[in-house]
Design a protein around this motif. Sequence first.
Motif, short mmCIF file in Angstrom:
data_model
loop_
_atom_site.label_atom_id
_atom_site.label_comp_id
_atom_site.label_asym_id
_atom_site.label_seq_id
_atom_site.Cartn_x
_atom_site.Cartn_y
_atom_site.Cartn_z
N THR A 2 0.86 -1.19 0.00
CA THR A 2 0.00 0.00 0.00
C THR A 2 0.89 1.24 0.00
OG1 THR A 2 -0.75 -1.07 2.02
CG2 THR A 2 -2.18 0.68 1.08
N LYS A 3 0.56 2.14 -0.88
CA LYS A 3 1.32 3.40 -0.88
C LYS A 3 0.48 4.48 -0.23
CE LYS A 3 3.50 2.57 -5.28
NZ LYS A 3 3.65 3.15 -6.60
N GLY A 4 1.16 5.43 0.38
CA GLY A 4 0.43 6.57 0.91
C GLY A 4 -0.20 7.33 -0.24
N ILE A 5 -1.10 8.23 0.10
CA ILE A 5 -1.75 8.97 -0.98
C ILE A 5 -1.05 10.32 -1.14
CG2 ILE A 5 -3.93 10.04 -1.69
CD1 ILE A 5 -5.16 7.67 0.11
N PHE A 6 -0.42 10.49 -2.29
CA PHE A 6 0.29 11.74 -2.56
C PHE A 6 -0.20 12.34 -3.87
CE2 PHE A 6 3.10 9.16 0.05
CZ PHE A 6 3.47 10.07 1.03
N PRO A 7 -0.34 13.65 -3.93
CA PRO A 7 -0.73 14.30 -5.18
C PRO A 7 0.48 14.38 -6.12
CG PRO A 7 -0.44 15.95 -3.45
CD PRO A 7 -0.11 14.63 -2.85
N ILE A 8 0.72 13.28 -6.82
CA ILE A 8 1.96 13.15 -7.61
C ILE A 8 2.19 14.33 -8.55
CG2 ILE A 8 3.20 11.72 -9.29
CD1 ILE A 8 2.96 10.28 -6.71
N ASP A 22 1.14 16.66 5.26
CA ASP A 22 -0.24 16.45 4.85
C ASP A 22 -1.16 17.15 5.86
OD1 ASP A 22 -2.81 15.35 4.50
OD2 ASP A 22 -1.95 13.59 3.52
N ALA A 23 -1.75 18.27 5.41
CA ALA A 23 -2.56 19.09 6.32
C ALA A 23 -3.75 18.31 6.87
CB ALA A 23 -3.05 20.33 5.58
N GLU A 24 -4.30 17.44 6.03
CA GLU A 24 -5.48 16.70 6.46
C GLU A 24 -5.12 15.71 7.58
OE1 GLU A 24 -7.59 14.93 3.14
OE2 GLU A 24 -8.61 13.59 4.56
N VAL A 25 -3.98 15.05 7.41
CA VAL A 25 -3.55 14.11 8.46
C VAL A 25 -3.26 14.88 9.75
CG1 VAL A 25 -1.73 12.49 9.18
CG2 VAL A 25 -2.66 12.36 6.86
N LEU A 26 -2.59 16.01 9.63
CA LEU A 26 -2.29 16.80 10.83
C LEU A 26 -3.59 17.23 11.52
CD1 LEU A 26 -0.35 18.19 12.75
CD2 LEU A 26 -0.15 20.08 11.13
N ASN A 317 8.36 3.82 -3.38
CA ASN A 317 8.59 4.53 -4.64
C ASN A 317 7.20 4.93 -5.13
OD1 ASN A 317 8.95 5.30 -7.29
ND2 ASN A 317 10.63 3.85 -7.64
N ILE A 318 6.92 6.23 -5.12
CA ILE A 318 5.55 6.66 -5.44
C ILE A 318 5.37 7.03 -6.91
CG2 ILE A 318 4.95 7.34 -3.09
CD1 ILE A 318 5.52 10.25 -3.83
N THR A 319 6.42 6.87 -7.71
CA THR A 319 6.26 7.21 -9.13
C THR A 319 6.45 6.00 -10.04
OG1 THR A 319 8.55 7.97 -9.08
CG2 THR A 319 6.85 9.67 -8.96
N SER A 320 6.58 4.82 -9.46
CA SER A 320 6.81 3.64 -10.30
C SER A 320 5.70 2.62 -10.10
CB SER A 320 8.15 3.00 -9.92
OG SER A 320 8.22 1.68 -10.41
N ASP A 321 5.29 1.97 -11.19
CA ASP A 321 4.31 0.88 -11.11
C ASP A 321 4.97 -0.45 -11.41
OD1 ASP A 321 2.14 2.48 -10.47
OD2 ASP A 321 1.87 3.04 -12.59
N SER A 382 0.58 20.52 2.38
CA SER A 382 -0.19 20.05 1.22
C SER A 382 -1.20 21.09 0.71
CB SER A 382 -0.92 18.75 1.56
OG SER A 382 -1.80 18.98 2.65
N ASP A 383 -1.78 21.86 1.62
CA ASP A 383 -2.83 22.77 1.18
C ASP A 383 -2.29 24.04 0.51
OD1 ASP A 383 -1.87 24.08 3.38
OD2 ASP A 383 -3.82 24.25 4.39
N GLU A 384 -0.98 24.16 0.40
CA GLU A 384 -0.45 25.34 -0.29
C GLU A 384 0.06 24.98 -1.69
OE1 GLU A 384 2.75 26.80 2.17
OE2 GLU A 384 4.04 25.12 1.68
N LEU A 385 -0.11 23.71 -2.06
CA LEU A 385 0.37 23.30 -3.39
C LEU A 385 -0.67 23.61 -4.46
CD1 LEU A 385 2.04 19.85 -2.67
CD2 LEU A 385 3.17 21.97 -3.31
#
Length: 385
Positions: A2-8, A22-26, A317-321, A382-385
């Motif tokens: 399982t990968k964390g959820i990131f706005p790639i 991650d503002a939501e997690v905080l 690795n969040i950019t590889s499948d 995260s909320d400033e991206l």
Amino acid sequence: MTKGIFPIEKIKNLKTPCYYYDAEVLDKTLYALTTAANKYGFLPHYAVKANANEKVLKRIAKTGVGADCVSGGEVLAAVAAGFAPEKIVFAGVGKTDWEIEASLDANIFCFNAESVPEIEVINELAGKKGKKANIELRVNPNVDAHTHAKITTGLNENKFGINLENLQDTIKFVQSLPNVNFIGLHFHIGSQITDNSTFIPLCEAINKLQKELKEAGIKVDNINVGGGLGIDYQDPNTNTIPDFEGYMKTISEHLELLPGQKLHCEPGRSVVGQCGTLLTKVTYVKKGTVKQFAIVDAGMTDLIRPALYDAYHKIENITSDKAEETYDVVGPICESSDVFLKDNKMNGTQRGDILAIRSAGAYGEIMASRYNLRQLPGAVMSDEL
Ligand code: LLP
């Protein structure tokens, strides 16, 4: 895996290494903390040492919790971030004059004092300002936190706190001075405690002490049980929000507070640990004879915990499948301890991929250094991206 959820799409252009909060997690973590605290009557003071990033601090301050500081710099940062001075506590074995003076000027709630010479200095400096400083005495309860030797603090042979044998004399000494008030006792047994029953011996030690002090006619208004609640480094995706409820329930069930006493705690890691990820790009993949190495652009200067404490941080690795392979994930620093994780299974990796080093919100960014003349890591919410 399982990968964390990131706005790639949003993070792939960030300059790395970079802390991603991650503002939501905080926010969810803060909600869980304040809900449990209200239910069990705890007054939490966030331990600023875990993460003093300005945006993180401001977000925490907004909830109305207090701050636990260990330096003048932290006191000033807490005030600037919006923590109410009357909820700021200041601990530490070696408070210098300017730090004490700045804290007196800020009108903080109290000094958690650790030695007689320190109390004398606080009394003197408060007197010069025509103020009366509140003092909680940090007590060494001689309780084993069963955690890493470098982060255990409650045992007798430690530099922290006042030993139980000297406590009553020290309290009487504080009470004999004109510019300080004795207002309570402070404890802290260690950090990254994942079994709540570890706090039971602390509660029992406090109960015993309270009986002795009561018999001696000493009134204690505040009990501060310190920090220490751990997080799940192995599985941050499942156990994202720490069990504040269970922690506080255990303490309220075992700690016998006297009428009117206020209960304080100082969580650090549990508040900020899971919201932070260190994002790093793979610079090279190097194949050895047996192993392959993912050499990344973050190093022990950005996150020192693996090198210093052999700490585990999950790495994805969040950019590889691609199918999983095994890598040692290492940094570029000229130290053989600059290794994040050995034999890590992650998706097939190539130059330019982004790796997420998880659960890095606590004692990560704040412990970064410029060794090897590196630049300090970046940081985004995260909320400033
Ligand atoms: N209160 C006192 C008096 C402390 O010494 C500490 C942490 C805390 C509260 C906050 O403890 P926490 O809730 O975060 O466990 N750099 C190490 C951890 C050092 C902890 C120092 N004291 C690490 O990366 O694991």
